[in-house]
Write an enzyme that holds these catalytic residues in place. Structure first.
Site, short mmCIF file in Angstrom:
data_model
loop_
_atom_site.label_atom_id
_atom_site.label_comp_id
_atom_site.label_asym_id
_atom_site.label_seq_id
_atom_site.Cartn_x
_atom_site.Cartn_y
_atom_site.Cartn_z
N GLU A 282 36.06 40.38 36.49
CA GLU A 282 36.85 40.31 35.27
C GLU A 282 38.30 40.53 35.66
OE1 GLU A 282 35.87 39.09 32.63
OE2 GLU A 282 37.52 39.56 31.30
N GLU A 313 46.34 35.29 31.74
CA GLU A 313 45.86 35.54 33.10
C GLU A 313 45.61 34.24 33.86
OE1 GLU A 313 44.03 39.61 31.29
OE2 GLU A 313 42.61 38.08 31.95
N ASP A 471 36.79 42.01 27.41
CA ASP A 471 35.76 42.52 28.33
C ASP A 471 34.37 42.26 27.74
OD1 ASP A 471 37.87 43.53 29.82
OD2 ASP A 471 37.78 45.50 28.89
#
Ligand code: ADP
Length: 486
Positions: A282, A313, A471
């Site tokens: 992750e 990201e 998450d």
């Protein structure tokens, strides 16, 4: 596909994955767990903080924009900046003195489990996944208290030369001290007076002071490392996170290269026990480009099967992989941002030699999978829809306490904005002959080089909490995927 059709597929997929997930024997989750101390900053708090620093210092620091917090005036300056701009920010501090200073001047409102690995471990354990074997190199007594009381949540320790699995509350090392991050939240509309400045906070947001004390190391004791292959009977997959804490240089002369090597060795040990294991990393925002690049090119590439990340990201990753223009176009919010995002996903899958890359955004997910992945596109799709449902339940309630608690996600509507955004991608892909309208609308695209899953997701209009939703999306979709590996 129309929204109601998606709704029906959501229901079926959720039920299907919920039942197959029982077959997952267990999952290993490492490395970052910490304690989040949350404080909502009111007018009195900011006045109090300002009274305890040199105003002139803070004024200079606001101008300098400290990227690391070394003194109380750095901290107050970054808080003023975050409040003035209404922007979320995360700034590291290497000294525990800042924690002491904050403890002296503010009383936190609440504390909770923080860190990707900690959040994921608690979520999966609460959902009743077979065994959740969690690992944090700095498990202290205080930290252990933040793990849920669930029999399937276990921590590996070596006792008398044997590997033993125990609940974290029975496994902590009394010599460890907790890693505490402060989350300073502020609300839109609050007036802030500071020196000659006077502004109104434009947006609700938060400043995170992430603690990076000297003793933080992403590693494992040699005796535990040697016994990792013994976990083979307990786990089908691993979720690894927290590599962003690796530093370029350490005081003892070691460098990031040493820790990259250790990280890779742990992955190899996991595979030694079970060659069919699947490893998911992750990702997160990593300011330091040397570290960001090393994580991607040396830890993820060739060693990891699956990568989870958000759109910012993706841009950051593309940037260090040499695709600066594409990276820019992913984040510049232009008309074609979603097309660039898709192209970025193609690059990540190939460059990082992944089996699966899952990008989550508000309103849609894009997941690309390699042709040799042993899971069908239909099953990949189901796993993503399951992940979106769990995320919606988490956004609605703030926390998931059981598998039953994820059901309410089915009632959350699919995002119209997300659906519309996907239409732009559809036009592009159909026009360029990459897929036909029908395939796109079903969410499963097959090309000679890769398969792609593109789905509209459920978005909670007034979420109770949004921390850790990314998450939750990645972890539950990945476990859903694991449940479909034959
Ligand atoms: P975090 O690190 O806090 O989990 P990320 O940026 O990694 O943050 O993930 C945030 C993700 O959470 C978004 O990409 C989006 O898919 C999901 N999300 C955010 N807000 C909501 C919401 N209100 N309802 C459903 N999903 C949400």
């Amino acid at each position: 596909m129309e929204m109601w059709e998606w709704d029906s597929i959501y229901h079926k997929s959720y039920e299907d994955i919920r039942s197959s997930i029982e077959d997952v024997r267990g999952i290993f989750v490492a490395y970052n767990s910490n304690i989040d101390a949350i404080k909502h900053i009111g007018v009195v708090d900011i006045e109090h903080l300002l009274m305890n620093v040199e105003l002139k210092d803070v004024q200079e620091k606001v101008f300098e924009y400290p990227r690391q917090i070394e003194s109380p005036s750095d901290l107050v300056a970054r808080l003023i900046i975050a409040m003035r701009d209404g922007k979320a920010a995360e700034v590291p501090t290497n000294t525990t003195a800042i924690h002491d200073w904050l403890t002296d001047h503010l009383v936190f409102d609440s504390a909770r489990m923080g860190g990707q690995a900690g959040i994921i471990s608690n979520l999966l354990a609460s959902m009743g996944i077979g065994k959740v074997i969690t690992y944090v190199p700095w498990l202290s007594e205080e930290q252990a208290e933040y793990f849920v009381d669930s029999e399937n949540l276990l921590f590996p320790v070596v006792e008398g030369g044997e590997l033993v699995l125990k609940h974290p509350k029975q496994a902590f090392d009394p010599d460890n001290i907790p890693k505490i991050n402060w989350i300073l939240e502020f609300s839109k509309g609050m007036e802030v007076k500071f020196a000659e400045e006077h502004f109104v906070i434009p947006r609700d947001n938060r400043l995170i002071i992430s603690s990076r004390p000297k003793w933080i190391r992403i590693e494992m004791s040699p005796e535990l490392y040697e016994r990792i292959p013994q976990l083979q009977a307990d786990i089908d997959g691993a979720i690894l996170a927290g590599y962003q804490m690796i530093k370029e240089e350490y005081e003892d002369g070691s460098t990031y290269m040493d820790y990259v090597e250790k990280a890779v060795n742990v992955i190899e040990k996991l595979k030694e026990g079970n060659p069919d294991i699947r490893i998911h990393v992750e990702f997160t925002s990593i300011q330091n480009k040397v570290i960001r690049k090393a994580i991607l090119k040396q830890i993820v590439r060739q060693h990891v099967h699956s990568l989870g990340l958000d759109t910012v990201e993706v841009a950051n990753a593309l940037n260090v992989l040499g695709y600066e223009e594409l990276a820019y176009s992913v984040i510049n919010k232009g008309e074609n941002a979603i097309v660039s995002l898709y192209e970025g996903a193609v690059k990540l899958l190939k460059e990082l030699e992944l089996e699966r890359v899952h990008i989550h955004s508000l309103g849609f997910y894009i997941c690309l999978v390699s042709k040799d992945c042993p899971v069908s596109t239909e099953d990949h799709l189901k796993a993503l829809l399951f992940g979106s449902t769990v995320a919606a339940a988490q956004a609605s309630h703030g926390e998931i306490l059981s598998m039953e608690g994820t059901e309410s996600g089915l009632d959350v509507p699919i995002s119209v904005e997300g659906h519309n955004e996907l239409e732009k991608l559809e036009k592009h892909l159909v026009r360029s002959g990459i897929c036909c309208t029908e395939d796109f609308e079903n969410g499963c695209i097959s090309t000679p080089l890769y398969d792609a899953l593109v789905i509209p997701t459920k978005v909670v209009s007034e979420p109770v909490a949004t921390v850790g939703i990314g998450d939750a999306i990645s972890a539950t979709s990945f476990v859903g995927f694991l449940s479909k590996i034959k």
